[in-house]
Design an enzyme around this catalytic site. Structure first.
Site, PDB file in Angstrom:
ATOM      1  N   ASP A  22       0.855  -1.192   0.000  1.00 40.12           N
ATOM      2  CA  ASP A  22       0.000   0.000   0.000  1.00 40.12           C
ATOM      3  C   ASP A  22       0.884   1.232   0.000  1.00 40.12           C
ATOM      4  O   ASP A  22       1.917   1.275   0.690  1.00 40.12           O
ATOM      5  CB  ASP A  22      -0.921   0.028   1.223  1.00 40.12           C
ATOM      6  CG  ASP A  22      -1.870   1.226   1.179  1.00 40.12           C
ATOM      7  OD1 ASP A  22      -2.718   1.273   0.276  1.00 40.12           O
ATOM      8  OD2 ASP A  22      -1.745   2.119   2.041  1.00 40.12           O
ATOM      9  N   GLU A  24       0.753   5.536   0.375  1.00 38.80           N
ATOM     10  CA  GLU A  24       0.016   6.775   0.619  1.00 38.80           C
ATOM     11  C   GLU A  24       0.639   7.832  -0.284  1.00 38.80           C
ATOM     12  O   GLU A  24       1.870   7.919  -0.406  1.00 38.80           O
ATOM     13  CB  GLU A  24       0.109   7.196   2.088  1.00 38.80           C
ATOM     14  CG  GLU A  24      -0.440   6.178   3.072  1.00 38.80           C
ATOM     15  CD  GLU A  24      -1.930   5.919   2.910  1.00 38.80           C
ATOM     16  OE1 GLU A  24      -2.620   6.700   2.232  1.00 38.80           O
ATOM     17  OE2 GLU A  24      -2.409   4.911   3.468  1.00 38.80           O
ATOM     18  N   HIS A 161      -5.986   4.103   7.439  1.00 35.07           N
ATOM     19  CA  HIS A 161      -5.473   4.935   6.341  1.00 35.07           C
ATOM     20  C   HIS A 161      -3.979   5.216   6.461  1.00 35.07           C
ATOM     21  O   HIS A 161      -3.501   6.249   5.999  1.00 35.07           O
ATOM     22  CB  HIS A 161      -6.243   6.260   6.233  1.00 35.07           C
ATOM     23  CG  HIS A 161      -7.660   6.098   5.799  1.00 35.07           C
ATOM     24  ND1 HIS A 161      -8.015   5.776   4.510  1.00 35.07           N
ATOM     25  CD2 HIS A 161      -8.819   6.203   6.494  1.00 35.07           C
ATOM     26  CE1 HIS A 161      -9.328   5.702   4.416  1.00 35.07           C
ATOM     27  NE2 HIS A 161      -9.839   5.956   5.607  1.00 35.07           N
ATOM     28  N   ASP A 166      -3.072  -0.549   6.565  1.00 33.60           N
ATOM     29  CA  ASP A 166      -3.940  -0.928   5.444  1.00 33.60           C
ATOM     30  C   ASP A 166      -3.492  -2.246   4.822  1.00 33.60           C
ATOM     31  O   ASP A 166      -4.316  -3.055   4.373  1.00 33.60           O
ATOM     32  CB  ASP A 166      -3.949   0.175   4.386  1.00 33.60           C
ATOM     33  CG  ASP A 166      -4.794   1.376   4.793  1.00 33.60           C
ATOM     34  OD1 ASP A 166      -5.432   1.305   5.868  1.00 33.60           O
ATOM     35  OD2 ASP A 166      -4.816   2.372   4.054  1.00 33.60           O
TER      36      ASP A 166
END
Length: 415
Positions: A22, A24, A161, A166
């Protein structure tokens, strides 16, 4: 849009070895946005064996709306390394095996583009998208976000988040869905659902804008089916009518205004660039309010929309000859383009800055600048399709009595 010729395929399968990933980011567009956190867990024989977590300094302000979603602000990344400092090491750690993630196609695009730009490497890993798997298993559900799945499967009450958190929840959701399929005898699609999603009815017209061929029946695609798309601002590579037809062809819904039912707000490149500088349209501002209220709404640029249609768009057929006019007032300078025909066998068309309509430079193979067009050049929309391509250029100079000379130009893409 950037061609991703070496990108791996999306698969739906039961696998025990993978790297769950993941990222961000400051937004959804790999060309305009930055990675600010990497989270990954290496899984072998179904068990986690190693973790990777790293904040990234993007070298620019993190938008407030982004900070409100995942909590990462400028102070947290102030002393973090840049992506160039850590990307090569992370790619080596990740290896070339299967990647798992939720809505991971966006993460793959960020990795692919940055790996190519920074490291000169291709990320060709195949990947399992748990969002695609959830849409396959639960077509009746309007929302299959990670936060929806963790509640539906009683894994957690809230999504954190943050990248590693995540990743952990994504692994848990994947395991839950695999177990559900095994217990209920639900098969995977034929061929592991292997897909390099593309829109076969898409092609380039004579004006080099992307066109949509007439289609008698809708061909539902999980990334579009029953989801609502709203467009704002002028698109650079496709008319709005054709973009809306593409949505319809894939089973999506076209909305006129941003509402709580909107899933995607697609912004024209001008609007997206303006928003990065703090100037946002009323649709954009309304979409952000709905995002913060928990609505399943993504704000994306038109290039990301083309990514959703399929990376094969970048390889769509082009006409053999593009015709455009080079007028003297539209050029910053023209060096030594002679009267008569000019055949330049190796001419690259390069964007030289990040303005809304960047300048275009025509160069010979040995680097000689033939022409540099200003950002206001009317022909930009036509020749933008040549960005980064190698062409064969023929230009004929005309001298008109009482007016400045101009060049009629033809460009044929070589590769």
């Amino acid at each position: 849009m950037i061609p991703r010729e070496h990108k791996g395929a999306s698969v739906l399968a039961d696998r025990k070895d993978y790297v769950a990933l993941d990222l961000e980011t400051t937004g959804y567009d790999p060309r305009l946005d930055e990675i600010i956190e990497i989270g990954a867990i290496k899984v072998r024989n179904g068990q986690p064996i190693d973790r990777y977590g790293q904040l990234i300094n993007p070298g620019r302000h993190i938008p407030n709306i982004v900070t409100e979603i995942h909590g990462i602000d400028d102070g947290m990344v102030k002393n973090a390394p840049t992506l160039a400092d850590v990307l090569s090491e992370f790619l080596d750690w990740m290896g070339d095996g299967l990647i798992l993630g939720h809505n991971v196609n966006f993460d793959i695009n960020f990795l692919y583009d940055n790996a190519e730009d920074i490291c000169g490497k291709y990320v060709g890993n195949d990947f399992i998208d748990t969002l695609r798997l959830a849409r396959y298993l639960y077509p009746e559900e309007r929302h299959n976000r990670l936060q929806d799945l963790i509640v539906r499967f009683d894994i957690a009450e809230d999504q954190e988040h943050r990248a590693l958190a995540d990743v952990e929840q994504t692994i848990a959701c994947y395991r839950w869905m695999i177990r559900h399929m095994n217990e209920n005898g639900i098969p995977f699609p034929a061929g592991d659902g292997r897909s390099r999603r593309g829109l076969s009815s898409l092609f380039r017209g004579g004006d080099q804008l992307l066109q949509i061929a007439p289609q008698d029946e809708v061909t539902p695609d999980p990334a579009f089916e029953n989801l609502t798309f709203v467009f704002t601002g002028a698109l650079k590579k496709m008319t709005r009518a054709n973009a809306q037809q593409a949505v319809t062809n894939l089973g999506g819904i076209n909305g006129k205004t941003v509402t709580k039912d909107t899933n995607y707000l697609i912004t024209g490149s001008t609007d997206y660039n303006a928003a990065l500088k703090g100037s946002k349209s009323s649709k954009w501002l309304k979409a952000e309010k709905l995002q913060l209220a928990g609505q399943d709404l993504n704000i994306i640029s038109e290039d990301v929309f083309y990514d959703m249609l399929g990376d094969s768009i970048a390889q769509a057929p082009t006409q053999s000859q593009l015709k455009f006019k080079i007028t003297q007032p539209a050029c910053k300078k023209i060096l030594e383009i002679p009267s008569g025909n000019l055949d330049a066998k190796e001419v690259s068309v390069l964007a030289v800055d990040d303005r809304t309509k960047p300048s275009i430079v025509l160069k010979t193979q040995d680097g000689e600048i033939l022409a540099e067009f200003s950002s206001r050049m009317k022909a930009y929309e036509t020749i933008a399709a040549l960005d980064g391509r190698t062409i064969e250029l023929t230009a004929t100079k005309h001298d008109e009595f009482g007016s400045a000379p101009y060049f009629n130009a033809k460009a044929k893409i070589i590769r």
